[in-house]
Design a protein around this motif. Structure first.
Motif, PDB file in Angstrom:
ATOM      1  N   VAL A   1      -5.773   3.257   7.622  1.00  0.00           N
ATOM      2  CA  VAL A   1      -6.980   3.800   8.245  1.00  0.00           C
ATOM      3  C   VAL A   1      -8.253   3.145   7.710  1.00  0.00           C
ATOM      4  O   VAL A   1      -9.349   3.546   8.073  1.00  0.00           O
ATOM      5  CB  VAL A   1      -7.065   5.334   8.068  1.00  0.00           C
ATOM      6  N   ALA A   2      -8.102   2.138   6.836  1.00  0.00           N
ATOM      7  CA  ALA A   2      -9.258   1.422   6.280  1.00  0.00           C
ATOM      8  C   ALA A   2      -8.813  -0.003   5.949  1.00  0.00           C
ATOM      9  O   ALA A   2      -7.779  -0.462   6.451  1.00  0.00           O
ATOM     10  CB  ALA A   2      -9.792   2.148   5.044  1.00  0.00           C
ATOM     11  N   ASN A   3      -9.546  -0.686   5.093  1.00  0.00           N
ATOM     12  CA  ASN A   3      -9.290  -2.091   4.793  1.00  0.00           C
ATOM     13  C   ASN A   3      -8.251  -2.250   3.679  1.00  0.00           C
ATOM     14  O   ASN A   3      -8.592  -2.553   2.530  1.00  0.00           O
ATOM     15  CB  ASN A   3     -10.600  -2.787   4.414  1.00  0.00           C
ATOM     16  N   TYR A   4      -6.994  -1.997   4.012  1.00  0.00           N
ATOM     17  CA  TYR A   4      -5.863  -2.170   3.101  1.00  0.00           C
ATOM     18  C   TYR A   4      -4.604  -2.290   3.945  1.00  0.00           C
ATOM     19  O   TYR A   4      -4.646  -2.148   5.162  1.00  0.00           O
ATOM     20  CB  TYR A   4      -5.751  -1.005   2.101  1.00  0.00           C
ATOM     21  N   VAL A   5      -3.478  -2.554   3.296  1.00  0.00           N
ATOM     22  CA  VAL A   5      -2.205  -2.622   4.005  1.00  0.00           C
ATOM     23  C   VAL A   5      -1.301  -1.498   3.503  1.00  0.00           C
ATOM     24  O   VAL A   5      -1.518  -0.952   2.420  1.00  0.00           O
ATOM     25  CB  VAL A   5      -1.520  -4.000   3.820  1.00  0.00           C
ATOM     26  N   GLY A   6      -0.300  -1.166   4.277  1.00  0.00           N
ATOM     27  CA  GLY A   6       0.600  -0.067   3.928  1.00  0.00           C
ATOM     28  C   GLY A   6       1.477  -0.355   2.721  1.00  0.00           C
ATOM     29  O   GLY A   6       1.852   0.560   1.983  1.00  0.00           O
ATOM     30  N   TYR A   7       1.805  -1.622   2.529  1.00  0.00           N
ATOM     31  CA  TYR A   7       2.610  -2.013   1.372  1.00  0.00           C
ATOM     32  C   TYR A   7       2.371  -3.485   1.083  1.00  0.00           C
ATOM     33  O   TYR A   7       1.919  -4.238   1.945  1.00  0.00           O
ATOM     34  CB  TYR A   7       4.111  -1.769   1.613  1.00  0.00           C
ATOM     35  N   VAL A   8       2.682  -3.866  -0.148  1.00  0.00           N
ATOM     36  CA  VAL A   8       2.642  -5.254  -0.577  1.00  0.00           C
ATOM     37  C   VAL A   8       3.941  -5.519  -1.325  1.00  0.00           C
ATOM     38  O   VAL A   8       4.383  -4.684  -2.120  1.00  0.00           O
ATOM     39  CB  VAL A   8       1.439  -5.533  -1.508  1.00  0.00           C
ATOM     40  N   ILE A   9       4.547  -6.673  -1.059  1.00  0.00           N
ATOM     41  CA  ILE A   9       5.727  -7.097  -1.810  1.00  0.00           C
ATOM     42  C   ILE A   9       5.307  -8.232  -2.735  1.00  0.00           C
ATOM     43  O   ILE A   9       4.713  -9.215  -2.287  1.00  0.00           O
ATOM     44  CB  ILE A   9       6.852  -7.564  -0.870  1.00  0.00           C
ATOM     45  N   SER A  10       5.607  -8.083  -4.012  1.00  0.00           N
ATOM     46  CA  SER A  10       5.344  -9.123  -5.006  1.00  0.00           C
ATOM     47  C   SER A  10       6.657  -9.342  -5.763  1.00  0.00           C
ATOM     48  O   SER A  10       7.115  -8.439  -6.475  1.00  0.00           O
ATOM     49  CB  SER A  10       4.233  -8.690  -5.964  1.00  0.00           C
ATOM     50  N   GLY A  11       7.256 -10.502  -5.554  1.00  0.00           N
ATOM     51  CA  GLY A  11       8.579 -10.729  -6.129  1.00  0.00           C
ATOM     52  C   GLY A  11       9.566  -9.774  -5.480  1.00  0.00           C
ATOM     53  O   GLY A  11       9.719  -9.768  -4.260  1.00  0.00           O
TER      54      GLY A  11
END
Length: 155
Positions: free
Chosen positions: A23-33
């Motif tokens: 609902v704003a300036n971000y993502v639902g998830y991030v994958i790192s490794g």
């Protein structure tokens, strides 16, 4: 063919919705490794916010537990999206961060966040056992009672 986790969800009668759009300036998830970081998930279902209010005021502990469970379902929806639809790729739920919109004198945040914690164990078994934080918040977005974020590991 449905995987083990999808079969478990069906057995429990739990439907996982499509992952909610931010609902704003971000993502639902991030994958790192091999680590998935899931943004805070609130009490949204079918496009509407549920369980709005404060614990210790207009929201009971039982309603708070149900709100945390709904947040947990939304966490699982983000994990499913991160796994390309295959929840069997989750090796471990590592951590939950639980935020409870509560009055200053309310002290049962752990009971409330058990709604999400219990869900993770119901769905993922031992892979759902995690560490966590359960803290009070003076307010949360859209006036919701609970927000839950998560960290998980991929196979």
């Amino acid at each position: 063919m449905a995987g083990q986790i999808d079969a478990r969800l069906a057995e429990l009668g739990i439907e996982i919705p499509e992952a909610a759009a931010p609902v704003a300036n971000y993502v639902g998830y991030v994958i790192s490794g091999k680590t998935i970081y899931v943004s805070g998930q609130v009490t949204i279902k079918d496009g509407a916010f549920h369980y709005q209010g404060k614990l210790g005021d207009s929201i009971s502990i039982d309603e708070g537990v149900a709100a945390a469970r709904l947040c947990g379902i939304n966490v699982i929806s983000q994990l499913k999206a991160a796994c390309g639809g295959d929840l069997d790729k989750i090796k471990q739920v590592i951590r939950l961060g639980g935020y409870v919109n509560s009055t200053p004198d309310f002290g049962d945040q752990p009971k409330v966040i058990n709604g999400a914690s219990d869900l993770m164990v119901e769905v993922f078994g031992d892979k759902g056992r995690h560490c966590r934080a359960a803290v009070s918040a003076g307010s949360l977005p859209f006036g919701v009672a609970v927000e839950v974020e998560a960290t998980a590991e991929l196979e």
